[in-house]
Design a protein around this motif. Structure first.
Motif: not given
Lengths: 315, 306
Positions: A21, A129, A133-134, A136-137, A139, A201, A205-206, A209-210, A212-213, A216
Protein backbone atom coordinates in the motif's frame (compact mmCIF):
# COMPACT_ATOMS: atom_id res chain seq x y z
CA UNK A 1 10.48 6.79 -8.31
CA UNK A 2 12.90 7.77 -5.62
CA UNK A 3 10.61 5.98 -3.17
CA UNK A 4 10.91 2.72 -5.04
CA UNK A 5 14.63 3.03 -5.13
CA UNK A 6 14.71 3.31 -1.37
CA UNK A 7 12.36 0.37 -1.03
CA UNK A 8 14.84 -1.81 -2.79
CA UNK A 9 17.95 -0.42 -1.23
CA UNK A 10 17.53 -0.36 2.48
CA UNK A 11 14.52 -2.26 3.70
CA UNK A 12 14.37 -5.12 6.11
CA UNK A 13 12.09 -8.00 4.97
CA UNK A 14 9.48 -7.24 7.59
CA UNK A 15 8.94 -3.81 6.10
CA UNK A 16 8.67 -5.09 2.54
CA UNK A 17 5.73 -7.21 3.65
CA UNK A 18 3.81 -4.12 4.64
CA UNK A 19 4.99 -2.01 1.73
CA UNK A 20 2.45 -2.69 -1.07
CA UNK A 21 0.00 0.00 0.00
CA UNK A 22 2.35 2.62 -1.24
CA UNK A 23 0.12 5.60 -0.65
CA UNK A 24 -2.26 4.90 2.21
CA UNK A 25 -3.53 8.46 2.23
CA UNK A 26 -4.87 8.02 -1.31
CA UNK A 27 -7.80 6.10 0.12
CA UNK A 28 -10.60 8.62 0.58
CA UNK A 29 -11.34 9.01 4.26
CA UNK A 30 -13.95 11.34 5.65
CA UNK A 31 -11.43 13.84 6.90
CA UNK A 32 -8.11 12.54 5.70
CA UNK A 33 -6.81 13.05 9.19
CA UNK A 34 -8.00 9.90 10.81
CA UNK A 35 -5.82 7.96 8.42
CA UNK A 36 -2.80 10.11 9.08
CA UNK A 37 -3.14 9.80 12.82
CA UNK A 38 -3.50 6.06 12.62
CA UNK A 39 -0.39 5.70 10.55
CA UNK A 40 1.67 7.92 12.69
CA UNK A 41 0.93 6.11 15.92
CA UNK A 42 2.30 3.09 14.11
CA UNK A 43 5.73 4.55 13.69
CA UNK A 44 5.88 6.41 16.95
CA UNK A 45 8.39 4.83 19.21
CA UNK A 46 10.42 6.11 22.11
CA UNK A 47 13.57 7.93 21.14
CA UNK A 48 12.47 8.46 17.55
CA UNK A 49 9.56 10.82 17.78
CA UNK A 50 10.48 14.48 18.19
CA UNK A 51 10.33 15.68 21.78
CA UNK A 52 7.47 17.88 22.74
CA UNK A 53 9.42 21.11 22.99
CA UNK A 54 10.84 20.47 19.53
CA UNK A 55 7.32 20.80 18.17
CA UNK A 56 5.83 23.40 20.47
CA UNK A 57 8.74 25.85 20.57
CA UNK A 58 9.10 26.50 16.83
CA UNK A 59 5.36 26.22 16.37
CA UNK A 60 4.78 28.73 19.14
CA UNK A 61 7.24 31.17 17.60
CA UNK A 62 5.60 30.83 14.23
CA UNK A 63 2.14 31.22 15.74
CA UNK A 64 3.35 34.45 17.30
CA UNK A 65 4.48 35.69 13.89
CA UNK A 66 1.11 34.69 12.40
CA UNK A 67 -1.16 36.00 15.11
CA UNK A 68 0.47 39.23 16.31
CA UNK A 69 -0.42 41.07 13.06
CA UNK A 70 -4.02 39.83 13.26
CA UNK A 71 -4.17 40.84 16.91
CA UNK A 72 -2.74 44.26 16.14
CA UNK A 73 -5.52 44.89 13.64
CA UNK A 74 -8.15 43.70 16.08
CA UNK A 75 -6.85 45.96 18.87
CA UNK A 76 -6.94 49.02 16.63
CA UNK A 77 -10.41 48.17 15.42
CA UNK A 78 -11.83 47.75 18.93
CA UNK A 79 -10.13 50.37 21.07
CA UNK A 80 -10.99 54.08 21.04
CA UNK A 81 -8.83 56.48 19.05
CA UNK A 82 -5.99 57.91 21.08
CA UNK A 83 -5.68 54.89 23.31
CA UNK A 84 -2.29 53.21 23.35
CA UNK A 85 -3.33 50.20 25.38
CA UNK A 86 -2.47 46.85 23.87
CA UNK A 87 -5.64 45.40 25.33
CA UNK A 88 -8.75 46.60 23.51
CA UNK A 89 -10.49 47.88 26.61
CA UNK A 90 -12.97 49.53 26.83
CA UNK A 91 -14.27 47.99 23.61
CA UNK A 92 -15.84 50.38 21.16
CA UNK A 93 -17.61 49.71 17.88
CA UNK A 94 -17.41 53.29 16.67
CA UNK A 95 -14.81 52.41 14.04
CA UNK A 96 -17.06 49.76 12.57
CA UNK A 97 -19.91 52.25 12.44
CA UNK A 98 -17.61 54.73 10.71
CA UNK A 99 -16.47 52.37 7.98
CA UNK A 100 -19.83 50.68 7.50
CA UNK A 101 -21.98 53.83 7.27
CA UNK A 102 -19.69 56.80 6.55
CA UNK A 103 -17.03 55.21 4.36
CA UNK A 104 -19.47 53.11 2.34
CA UNK A 105 -18.29 49.66 3.38
CA UNK A 106 -21.85 48.37 3.46
CA UNK A 107 -21.99 48.90 -0.32
CA UNK A 108 -18.46 47.55 -0.87
CA UNK A 109 -19.25 44.52 1.25
CA UNK A 110 -22.32 43.50 -0.73
CA UNK A 111 -20.56 44.22 -4.02
CA UNK A 112 -17.79 41.87 -2.93
CA UNK A 113 -20.28 39.25 -1.84
CA UNK A 114 -21.99 39.46 -5.21
CA UNK A 115 -18.74 39.21 -7.17
CA UNK A 116 -17.54 36.37 -4.95
CA UNK A 117 -20.71 34.31 -5.20
CA UNK A 118 -21.09 34.86 -8.94
CA UNK A 119 -17.44 33.91 -9.54
CA UNK A 120 -17.89 30.88 -7.32
CA UNK A 121 -20.80 29.62 -9.41
CA UNK A 122 -19.38 30.34 -12.86
CA UNK A 123 -15.97 28.90 -11.96
CA UNK A 124 -17.33 25.77 -10.31
CA UNK A 125 -19.88 24.92 -13.01
CA UNK A 126 -17.56 25.54 -15.95
CA UNK A 127 -14.63 23.78 -14.29
CA UNK A 128 -16.83 20.86 -13.27
CA UNK A 129 -17.84 20.21 -16.88
CA UNK A 130 -14.33 20.67 -18.20
CA UNK A 131 -12.61 18.83 -15.36
CA UNK A 132 -14.87 15.82 -15.79
CA UNK A 133 -14.13 15.74 -19.51
CA UNK A 134 -10.39 15.98 -18.85
CA UNK A 135 -10.51 13.12 -16.37
CA UNK A 136 -12.83 10.74 -18.19
CA UNK A 137 -12.54 11.21 -21.97
CA UNK A 138 -9.34 10.61 -23.94
CA UNK A 139 -10.25 13.21 -26.56
CA UNK A 140 -7.99 14.74 -29.15
CA UNK A 141 -6.26 17.90 -28.02
CA UNK A 142 -6.52 16.92 -24.37
CA UNK A 143 -2.79 17.01 -23.67
CA UNK A 144 -2.36 20.29 -25.49
CA UNK A 145 -5.16 21.73 -23.40
CA UNK A 146 -3.57 20.46 -20.18
CA UNK A 147 -0.31 22.05 -21.23
CA UNK A 148 -2.12 25.30 -21.96
CA UNK A 149 -3.70 25.17 -18.50
CA UNK A 150 -0.30 24.88 -16.95
CA UNK A 151 1.08 27.73 -19.02
CA UNK A 152 -1.67 30.03 -17.79
CA UNK A 153 -0.12 29.79 -14.32
CA UNK A 154 2.64 31.97 -15.69
CA UNK A 155 0.44 34.75 -16.99
CA UNK A 156 0.73 37.77 -14.74
CA UNK A 157 -2.67 39.22 -13.94
CA UNK A 158 -1.17 42.69 -13.60
CA UNK A 159 0.23 42.48 -17.10
CA UNK A 160 -3.16 41.59 -18.53
CA UNK A 161 -4.67 44.82 -17.20
CA UNK A 162 -4.25 46.76 -20.41
CA UNK A 163 -5.75 44.31 -22.95
CA UNK A 164 -8.52 43.26 -20.54
CA UNK A 165 -9.41 46.91 -19.97
CA UNK A 166 -9.73 47.35 -23.73
CA UNK A 167 -11.89 44.23 -24.07
CA UNK A 168 -14.23 45.24 -21.26
CA UNK A 169 -14.46 48.75 -22.67
CA UNK A 170 -15.48 47.28 -26.02
CA UNK A 171 -18.04 45.06 -24.32
CA UNK A 172 -19.35 47.99 -22.28
CA UNK A 173 -18.52 46.26 -19.00
CA UNK A 174 -16.33 48.94 -17.46
CA UNK A 175 -17.86 49.93 -14.11
CA UNK A 176 -19.92 46.75 -14.21
CA UNK A 177 -19.23 44.10 -11.62
CA UNK A 178 -19.57 41.53 -14.42
CA UNK A 179 -16.12 42.53 -15.67
CA UNK A 180 -14.71 41.35 -12.34
CA UNK A 181 -16.70 38.12 -12.43
CA UNK A 182 -15.49 37.30 -15.94
CA UNK A 183 -11.85 38.19 -15.25
CA UNK A 184 -11.84 36.34 -11.94
CA UNK A 185 -13.45 33.25 -13.48
CA UNK A 186 -10.92 33.14 -16.30
CA UNK A 187 -7.99 33.40 -13.92
CA UNK A 188 -9.43 30.84 -11.51
CA UNK A 189 -10.38 28.33 -14.21
CA UNK A 190 -7.01 26.69 -14.91
CA UNK A 191 -6.30 25.68 -11.30
CA UNK A 192 -9.96 24.69 -10.78
CA UNK A 193 -9.88 22.47 -13.87
CA UNK A 194 -6.67 20.80 -12.73
CA UNK A 195 -8.05 20.26 -9.22
CA UNK A 196 -11.45 18.93 -10.32
CA UNK A 197 -10.00 16.57 -12.92
CA UNK A 198 -7.68 15.30 -10.17
CA UNK A 199 -10.65 14.72 -7.85
CA UNK A 200 -12.62 12.92 -10.58
CA UNK A 201 -9.66 10.72 -11.39
CA UNK A 202 -9.59 9.63 -7.75
CA UNK A 203 -13.15 8.28 -8.08
CA UNK A 204 -12.96 4.73 -9.43
CA UNK A 205 -14.29 4.49 -12.98
CA UNK A 206 -15.79 1.09 -12.07
CA UNK A 207 -18.42 2.77 -9.90
CA UNK A 208 -19.73 4.76 -12.84
CA UNK A 209 -19.56 1.78 -15.15
CA UNK A 210 -21.57 -0.29 -12.72
CA UNK A 211 -24.26 2.37 -12.81
CA UNK A 212 -24.29 2.29 -16.60
CA UNK A 213 -24.76 -1.46 -16.52
CA UNK A 214 -27.69 -0.89 -14.19
CA UNK A 215 -29.27 1.23 -16.89
CA UNK A 216 -28.22 4.74 -15.88
CA UNK A 217 -27.33 7.19 -18.62
CA UNK A 218 -23.90 8.77 -18.40
CA UNK A 219 -25.42 11.91 -16.94
CA UNK A 220 -27.54 10.01 -14.42
CA UNK A 221 -24.49 8.06 -13.33
CA UNK A 222 -22.60 11.32 -12.98
CA UNK A 223 -25.33 12.80 -10.82
CA UNK A 224 -25.82 9.74 -8.67
CA UNK A 225 -22.21 8.58 -8.24
CA UNK A 226 -19.66 11.27 -9.12
CA UNK A 227 -21.33 14.42 -7.85
CA UNK A 228 -21.81 13.26 -4.24
CA UNK A 229 -18.23 12.01 -4.05
CA UNK A 230 -16.99 15.27 -5.54
CA UNK A 231 -18.69 17.46 -2.95
CA UNK A 232 -15.61 18.08 -0.75
CA UNK A 233 -13.56 18.89 -3.83
CA UNK A 234 -16.19 21.26 -5.14
CA UNK A 235 -16.32 22.98 -1.78
CA UNK A 236 -12.56 23.51 -1.94
CA UNK A 237 -12.63 24.78 -5.54
CA UNK A 238 -15.63 27.01 -4.89
CA UNK A 239 -13.96 28.46 -1.81
CA UNK A 240 -10.78 29.20 -3.76
CA UNK A 241 -12.91 31.00 -6.33
CA UNK A 242 -14.75 32.99 -3.69
CA UNK A 243 -11.61 33.90 -1.76
CA UNK A 244 -9.83 34.86 -4.99
CA UNK A 245 -12.68 37.07 -6.14
CA UNK A 246 -13.11 38.59 -2.68
CA UNK A 247 -9.45 39.50 -2.52
CA UNK A 248 -8.85 40.66 -6.05
CA UNK A 249 -7.60 44.20 -6.06
CA UNK A 250 -5.99 45.26 -9.34
CA UNK A 251 -8.83 44.21 -11.62
CA UNK A 252 -11.33 45.94 -9.36
CA UNK A 253 -9.15 49.05 -9.22
CA UNK A 254 -8.79 49.19 -12.98
CA UNK A 255 -12.23 48.11 -14.25
CA UNK A 256 -14.51 49.79 -11.71
CA UNK A 257 -14.26 53.52 -11.16
CA UNK A 258 -17.57 54.44 -9.55
CA UNK A 259 -17.73 54.40 -5.81
CA UNK A 260 -21.04 52.52 -5.73
CA UNK A 261 -19.33 49.65 -7.56
CA UNK A 262 -16.17 49.46 -5.42
CA UNK A 263 -15.34 46.13 -3.84
CA UNK A 264 -13.84 45.73 -0.37
CA UNK A 265 -10.15 45.70 -1.42
CA UNK A 266 -10.59 48.91 -3.43
CA UNK A 267 -12.44 50.55 -0.56
CA UNK A 268 -9.73 49.38 1.81
CA UNK A 269 -6.99 50.79 -0.42
CA UNK A 270 -8.64 54.22 -0.28
CA UNK A 271 -9.00 54.00 3.48
CA UNK A 272 -5.32 53.07 3.48
CA UNK A 273 -4.53 56.23 1.55
CA UNK A 274 -5.87 58.21 4.48
CA UNK A 275 -4.41 56.00 7.17
CA UNK A 276 -2.56 58.84 8.79
CA UNK A 277 -5.98 60.25 9.67
CA UNK A 278 -7.75 57.28 11.14
CA UNK A 279 -6.05 54.06 12.12
CA UNK A 280 -9.18 52.77 13.78
CA UNK A 281 -11.13 52.97 10.54
CA UNK A 282 -8.34 51.26 8.65
CA UNK A 283 -8.27 48.42 11.17
CA UNK A 284 -12.05 48.08 11.27
CA UNK A 285 -12.14 48.02 7.46
CA UNK A 286 -9.50 45.31 7.59
CA UNK A 287 -11.58 43.24 9.99
CA UNK A 288 -14.61 43.57 7.70
CA UNK A 289 -12.44 42.48 4.76
CA UNK A 290 -10.87 39.58 6.63
CA UNK A 291 -13.84 38.06 8.43
CA UNK A 292 -15.57 36.25 5.54
CA UNK A 293 -12.42 34.78 4.00
CA UNK A 294 -10.82 33.73 7.27
CA UNK A 295 -14.11 32.14 8.35
CA UNK A 296 -14.37 30.24 5.06
CA UNK A 297 -10.75 29.26 5.35
CA UNK A 298 -11.24 27.87 8.84
CA UNK A 299 -13.98 25.62 7.48
CA UNK A 300 -12.20 24.43 4.35
CA UNK A 301 -8.63 24.09 5.54
CA UNK A 302 -9.17 20.38 6.16
CA UNK A 303 -10.03 19.86 2.48
CA UNK A 304 -7.25 22.12 1.39
CA UNK A 305 -4.30 19.82 1.97
CA UNK A 306 -6.15 16.89 0.47
CA UNK A 307 -7.26 18.94 -2.51
CA UNK A 308 -3.69 19.99 -3.18
CA UNK A 309 -2.39 16.45 -3.04
CA UNK A 310 -5.17 15.22 -5.34
CA UNK A 311 -4.78 17.89 -7.96
CA UNK A 312 -2.08 20.46 -7.99
CA UNK A 313 1.09 18.87 -6.70
CA UNK A 314 0.60 15.57 -8.45
CA UNK A 315 -0.13 17.56 -11.66
CA UNK B 1 -12.11 -3.14 -15.94
CA UNK B 2 -14.01 -6.42 -16.23
CA UNK B 3 -17.28 -4.59 -15.85
CA UNK B 4 -16.32 -2.15 -18.58
CA UNK B 5 -15.47 -4.95 -20.99
CA UNK B 6 -18.75 -6.73 -20.34
CA UNK B 7 -20.67 -3.55 -20.91
CA UNK B 8 -18.89 -2.74 -24.12
CA UNK B 9 -19.65 -6.20 -25.46
CA UNK B 10 -23.31 -5.81 -24.70
CA UNK B 11 -23.78 -2.32 -26.09
CA UNK B 12 -20.79 -1.70 -28.30
CA UNK B 13 -22.12 1.53 -29.80
CA UNK B 14 -22.68 3.34 -26.50
CA UNK B 15 -19.23 4.51 -25.64
CA UNK B 16 -17.72 5.53 -28.97
CA UNK B 17 -20.80 7.38 -30.16
CA UNK B 18 -21.24 9.33 -26.98
CA UNK B 19 -17.56 9.87 -26.44
CA UNK B 20 -17.03 11.74 -29.64
CA UNK B 21 -18.73 15.10 -29.13
CA UNK B 22 -19.45 15.15 -25.39
CA UNK B 23 -15.93 16.01 -24.18
CA UNK B 24 -15.72 18.88 -26.61
CA UNK B 25 -19.07 20.22 -25.47
CA UNK B 26 -18.01 19.93 -21.83
CA UNK B 27 -14.68 21.62 -22.38
CA UNK B 28 -16.02 24.29 -24.75
CA UNK B 29 -16.95 26.94 -22.15
CA UNK B 30 -13.49 26.75 -20.57
CA UNK B 31 -11.76 26.90 -23.94
CA UNK B 32 -13.86 29.78 -25.23
CA UNK B 33 -13.37 31.85 -22.07
CA UNK B 34 -9.64 31.23 -22.09
CA UNK B 35 -9.31 32.09 -25.78
CA UNK B 36 -11.37 35.26 -25.37
CA UNK B 37 -9.86 36.54 -22.15
CA UNK B 38 -6.36 35.05 -22.03
CA UNK B 39 -5.11 34.15 -25.52
CA UNK B 40 -6.59 37.10 -27.36
CA UNK B 41 -5.36 39.61 -24.73
CA UNK B 42 -1.85 38.19 -24.92
CA UNK B 43 -1.83 38.61 -28.68
CA UNK B 44 -3.16 42.12 -28.35
CA UNK B 45 -0.42 42.97 -25.85
CA UNK B 46 2.10 42.00 -28.51
CA UNK B 47 0.30 44.25 -30.98
CA UNK B 48 -0.02 47.18 -28.54
CA UNK B 49 3.66 46.93 -27.71
CA UNK B 50 4.41 48.08 -31.25
CA UNK B 51 2.15 51.12 -30.90
CA UNK B 52 2.26 54.51 -29.36
CA UNK B 53 -0.95 54.19 -27.43
CA UNK B 54 -2.07 56.51 -24.68
CA UNK B 55 -5.80 56.84 -24.05
CA UNK B 56 -5.37 60.34 -22.69
CA UNK B 57 -3.41 61.55 -25.74
CA UNK B 58 -5.18 59.96 -28.71
CA UNK B 59 -3.67 62.42 -31.21
CA UNK B 60 -0.22 60.83 -30.75
CA UNK B 61 -1.36 57.24 -31.19
CA UNK B 62 -0.15 55.10 -34.05
CA UNK B 63 2.26 52.40 -35.14
CA UNK B 64 5.68 52.88 -33.57
CA UNK B 65 7.60 49.76 -34.53
CA UNK B 66 10.21 48.80 -31.97
CA UNK B 67 10.42 52.32 -30.53
CA UNK B 68 8.93 51.25 -27.17
CA UNK B 69 11.48 48.47 -26.78
CA UNK B 70 14.34 50.80 -27.72
CA UNK B 71 13.19 53.27 -25.10
CA UNK B 72 12.85 50.74 -22.31
CA UNK B 73 16.16 49.02 -23.03
CA UNK B 74 18.30 52.10 -23.51
CA UNK B 75 16.56 55.13 -22.01
CA UNK B 76 14.56 53.90 -19.05
CA UNK B 77 16.50 53.45 -15.82
CA UNK B 78 13.26 52.58 -14.02
CA UNK B 79 12.90 49.47 -16.20
CA UNK B 80 16.33 48.17 -15.22
CA UNK B 81 15.84 49.12 -11.60
CA UNK B 82 12.48 47.35 -11.47
CA UNK B 83 13.91 44.26 -13.16
CA UNK B 84 16.74 44.18 -10.64
CA UNK B 85 14.34 44.50 -7.73
CA UNK B 86 12.10 41.81 -9.23
CA UNK B 87 14.98 39.33 -9.33
CA UNK B 88 16.14 40.15 -5.81
CA UNK B 89 12.57 40.04 -4.52
CA UNK B 90 11.89 36.61 -6.07
CA UNK B 91 15.19 35.08 -4.93
CA UNK B 92 14.95 36.25 -1.32
CA UNK B 93 11.21 35.75 -0.93
CA UNK B 94 11.07 32.28 -2.46
CA UNK B 95 14.12 30.85 -0.72
CA UNK B 96 12.90 32.09 2.67
CA UNK B 97 9.42 30.76 1.98
CA UNK B 98 10.88 27.40 1.04
CA UNK B 99 12.91 27.10 4.25
CA UNK B 100 10.11 28.28 6.57
CA UNK B 101 7.39 26.50 4.62
CA UNK B 102 9.25 23.19 4.73
CA UNK B 103 9.93 23.54 8.44
CA UNK B 104 6.32 24.48 9.15
CA UNK B 105 4.98 21.57 7.09
CA UNK B 106 7.23 19.11 8.91
CA UNK B 107 6.08 20.42 12.28
CA UNK B 108 2.33 20.36 11.62
CA UNK B 109 2.70 16.93 10.02
CA UNK B 110 3.65 15.49 13.41
CA UNK B 111 1.00 14.25 15.80
CA UNK B 112 0.46 16.55 18.76
CA UNK B 113 -2.34 17.94 20.83
CA UNK B 114 -4.04 20.88 19.12
CA UNK B 115 -2.71 20.06 15.68
CA UNK B 116 -5.95 20.85 13.87
CA UNK B 117 -6.24 24.24 15.53
CA UNK B 118 -2.56 24.99 14.98
CA UNK B 119 -2.90 24.21 11.27
CA UNK B 120 -5.96 26.41 10.90
CA UNK B 121 -4.19 29.29 12.67
CA UNK B 122 -0.79 29.18 10.99
CA UNK B 123 -2.30 28.70 7.54
CA UNK B 124 -4.94 31.42 7.90
CA UNK B 125 -2.94 34.35 6.44
CA UNK B 126 -3.06 32.48 3.15
CA UNK B 127 -6.70 33.53 2.79
CA UNK B 128 -5.86 37.19 3.32
CA UNK B 129 -5.55 39.55 0.40
CA UNK B 130 -2.65 41.77 -0.52
CA UNK B 131 -4.47 44.97 0.38
CA UNK B 132 -5.52 43.59 3.73
CA UNK B 133 -1.99 42.38 4.40
CA UNK B 134 -0.92 45.91 3.64
CA UNK B 135 -3.43 47.36 6.08
CA UNK B 136 -2.24 45.09 8.85
CA UNK B 137 1.45 45.73 8.27
CA UNK B 138 0.97 49.47 7.89
CA UNK B 139 -0.44 49.47 11.41
CA UNK B 140 2.37 47.26 12.62
CA UNK B 141 5.18 49.22 10.97
CA UNK B 142 3.94 52.72 11.69
CA UNK B 143 6.42 54.59 13.92
CA UNK B 144 3.74 55.99 16.25
CA UNK B 145 1.27 53.12 16.40
CA UNK B 146 3.36 50.15 15.40
CA UNK B 147 5.23 47.45 17.16
CA UNK B 148 8.57 49.26 17.16
CA UNK B 149 7.19 51.94 19.44
CA UNK B 150 6.11 49.31 21.96
CA UNK B 151 9.44 47.55 21.62
CA UNK B 152 11.13 50.89 22.31
CA UNK B 153 8.98 51.21 25.43
CA UNK B 154 10.62 48.10 26.81
CA UNK B 155 14.06 49.22 25.68
CA UNK B 156 14.49 47.49 22.31
CA UNK B 157 15.26 49.69 19.32
CA UNK B 158 14.38 53.34 18.98
CA UNK B 159 11.17 55.38 18.85
CA UNK B 160 11.55 56.76 15.35
CA UNK B 161 11.92 53.48 13.45
CA UNK B 162 10.04 54.05 10.18
CA UNK B 163 10.90 50.94 8.24
CA UNK B 164 8.71 51.71 5.23
CA UNK B 165 10.16 55.17 4.68
CA UNK B 166 13.79 54.09 4.79
CA UNK B 167 15.29 52.87 1.51
CA UNK B 168 17.56 50.53 3.46
CA UNK B 169 14.99 48.73 5.58
CA UNK B 170 11.97 48.86 3.30
CA UNK B 171 13.12 45.79 1.37
CA UNK B 172 13.13 43.60 4.46
CA UNK B 173 9.90 45.15 5.68
CA UNK B 174 8.04 44.07 2.53
CA UNK B 175 9.79 40.70 2.51
CA UNK B 176 8.55 39.95 6.04
CA UNK B 177 5.00 41.10 5.23
CA UNK B 178 4.89 38.85 2.17
CA UNK B 179 6.42 35.95 4.11
CA UNK B 180 3.56 36.24 6.56
CA UNK B 181 1.12 35.42 3.78
CA UNK B 182 3.37 33.30 1.52
CA UNK B 183 4.82 30.73 3.92
CA UNK B 184 1.42 29.14 4.69
CA UNK B 185 0.76 28.37 1.05
CA UNK B 186 4.18 26.83 0.60
CA UNK B 187 3.62 24.78 3.75
CA UNK B 188 0.22 23.59 2.50
CA UNK B 189 1.71 22.40 -0.80
CA UNK B 190 4.55 20.55 0.93
CA UNK B 191 2.28 19.12 3.62
CA UNK B 192 0.02 17.72 0.90
CA UNK B 193 2.95 15.78 -0.50
CA UNK B 194 4.31 14.79 2.92
CA UNK B 195 1.07 12.96 3.63
CA UNK B 196 1.67 10.61 0.73
CA UNK B 197 5.05 9.54 2.13
CA UNK B 198 5.09 5.85 2.94
CA UNK B 199 5.19 5.31 6.73
CA UNK B 200 6.74 1.90 6.16
CA UNK B 201 9.86 3.56 4.85
CA UNK B 202 10.25 5.49 8.07
CA UNK B 203 9.64 2.39 10.17
CA UNK B 204 12.14 0.41 8.18
CA UNK B 205 14.69 3.17 8.45
CA UNK B 206 14.18 3.31 12.22
CA UNK B 207 14.64 -0.44 12.44
CA UNK B 208 17.85 -0.02 10.51
CA UNK B 209 18.96 2.50 13.10
CA UNK B 210 18.66 5.69 11.10
CA UNK B 211 18.20 8.77 13.28
CA UNK B 212 15.73 11.51 12.59
CA UNK B 213 18.19 13.67 10.72
CA UNK B 214 19.25 10.82 8.46
CA UNK B 215 15.65 9.91 7.79
CA UNK B 216 14.95 13.52 6.84
CA UNK B 217 17.84 13.60 4.35
CA UNK B 218 17.37 10.12 2.92
CA UNK B 219 13.60 9.64 2.93
CA UNK B 220 11.72 12.89 3.42
CA UNK B 221 13.73 15.11 1.10
CA UNK B 222 13.90 12.64 -1.80
CA UNK B 223 10.18 12.01 -1.46
CA UNK B 224 9.46 15.74 -1.49
CA UNK B 225 11.87 16.47 -4.31
CA UNK B 226 9.27 16.90 -7.04
CA UNK B 227 6.84 18.82 -4.86
CA UNK B 228 9.62 21.17 -3.78
CA UNK B 229 10.74 21.82 -7.34
CA UNK B 230 7.21 22.45 -8.53
CA UNK B 231 6.12 24.65 -5.66
CA UNK B 232 9.36 26.62 -5.74
CA UNK B 233 8.96 27.42 -9.41
CA UNK B 234 5.27 28.18 -9.04
CA UNK B 235 5.98 30.48 -6.12
CA UNK B 236 8.80 32.13 -8.06
CA UNK B 237 6.38 33.00 -10.85
CA UNK B 238 3.67 34.09 -8.46
CA UNK B 239 6.04 36.27 -6.47
CA UNK B 240 7.36 37.74 -9.70
CA UNK B 241 3.76 38.57 -10.61
CA UNK B 242 2.81 39.74 -7.12
CA UNK B 243 1.56 43.29 -7.36
CA UNK B 244 -1.23 44.08 -4.93
CA UNK B 245 0.88 44.01 -1.77
CA UNK B 246 3.68 46.20 -3.13
CA UNK B 247 1.26 48.49 -4.93
CA UNK B 248 -0.57 49.32 -1.73
CA UNK B 249 2.18 48.89 0.88
CA UNK B 250 4.90 51.02 -0.66
CA UNK B 251 3.48 52.12 -4.01
CA UNK B 252 6.87 51.09 -5.38
CA UNK B 253 8.66 53.58 -3.14
CA UNK B 254 10.47 55.05 -1.37
CA UNK B 255 12.30 56.46 -4.37
CA UNK B 256 11.18 53.54 -6.52
CA UNK B 257 13.31 50.96 -4.71
CA UNK B 258 10.42 48.49 -4.34
CA UNK B 259 9.06 48.73 -7.89
CA UNK B 260 8.89 45.32 -9.56
CA UNK B 261 8.39 44.93 -13.28
CA UNK B 262 4.66 44.06 -13.06
CA UNK B 263 4.17 46.93 -10.62
CA UNK B 264 5.82 49.26 -13.10
CA UNK B 265 3.40 47.99 -15.76
CA UNK B 266 0.44 48.50 -13.45
CA UNK B 267 1.60 52.05 -12.72
CA UNK B 268 1.97 52.78 -16.45
CA UNK B 269 -1.53 51.40 -17.03
CA UNK B 270 -3.42 52.91 -14.11
CA UNK B 271 -1.62 56.20 -13.59
CA UNK B 272 -0.13 57.49 -16.83
CA UNK B 273 -2.27 55.39 -19.23
CA UNK B 274 0.70 54.63 -21.48
CA UNK B 275 -0.81 51.45 -22.85
CA UNK B 276 1.70 51.03 -25.67
CA UNK B 277 4.77 51.37 -23.47
CA UNK B 278 3.17 49.30 -20.73
CA UNK B 279 2.50 46.56 -23.27
CA UNK B 280 6.14 46.58 -24.32
CA UNK B 281 7.13 46.13 -20.66
CA UNK B 282 4.59 43.31 -20.44
CA UNK B 283 6.10 41.61 -23.47
CA UNK B 284 9.52 41.66 -21.84
CA UNK B 285 7.92 40.18 -18.71
CA UNK B 286 6.35 37.41 -20.78
CA UNK B 287 9.72 36.52 -22.30
CA UNK B 288 11.28 36.27 -18.84
CA UNK B 289 8.41 34.11 -17.57
CA UNK B 290 8.64 31.95 -20.68
CA UNK B 291 12.08 30.97 -19.49
CA UNK B 292 10.58 29.97 -16.13
CA UNK B 293 7.80 28.03 -17.87
CA UNK B 294 10.22 26.00 -19.96
CA UNK B 295 12.32 25.24 -16.90
CA UNK B 296 9.19 24.20 -15.02
CA UNK B 297 7.97 21.93 -17.82
CA UNK B 298 11.39 20.34 -18.13
CA UNK B 299 11.69 19.62 -14.43
CA UNK B 300 8.13 18.44 -13.89
CA UNK B 301 7.84 16.39 -17.11
CA UNK B 302 4.24 17.56 -17.12
CA UNK B 303 1.76 15.58 -19.23
CA UNK B 304 4.33 12.96 -20.09
CA UNK B 305 3.11 10.20 -17.80
CA UNK B 306 -0.62 10.80 -17.75
Amino acid sequence: MSTQHLHGASLAPSAVDTAPGKEPSAAPGPTGRAGAGGRRTGRRRPGNAPRRWEIYLPLGLYLLFTLVPFYWMLVFALRPNGSTSLLPWPITFEHFETVWYDLGYSTFFWNSVWVGVASLFTTTVIALAGGYALARYPFRGRNIFLLALLCTQFIPGAMMLIPLFEIFRTLGLINSLWSLVVAETVFQLPLSLILISGFVRNIPMELEEAAWVDGCSRFQAFRAIVLPMLTPGLIAVGSFAFIGAWNNFLFALMFVNEQESYTIPVGLSYTLGEYSVDFGALAAGGVVAALPVVAIFAVIQRYLVRGMSAGAVKG
Amino acid sequence: MAIADAKLRRRPQLRPRRGRSTPYLLIAPSVLLMIGFLVYPILSVLWYSLQTYNVTQPWDNGFAGLENFRTLLFEDPVFWQSLGFSVRWVLVEVSLQLVFGLALALIVNETFIGRGLARALVFSPWAVSGVLTTGIWVLLYNPTTGIFRYLADIGIGSYDTAVLADTGSVFWAVVVAELWRGVPFFAILILADLQSASPELYEAASVDGAGRIRRFWHITLPHLRDAIILSTLLRAVWEFNNVDLLYTLTGGGPAGVTTTLPLYVAQKATQSHEFGYGSALTTVGFVILLFFSILYLRLSRFGGNR
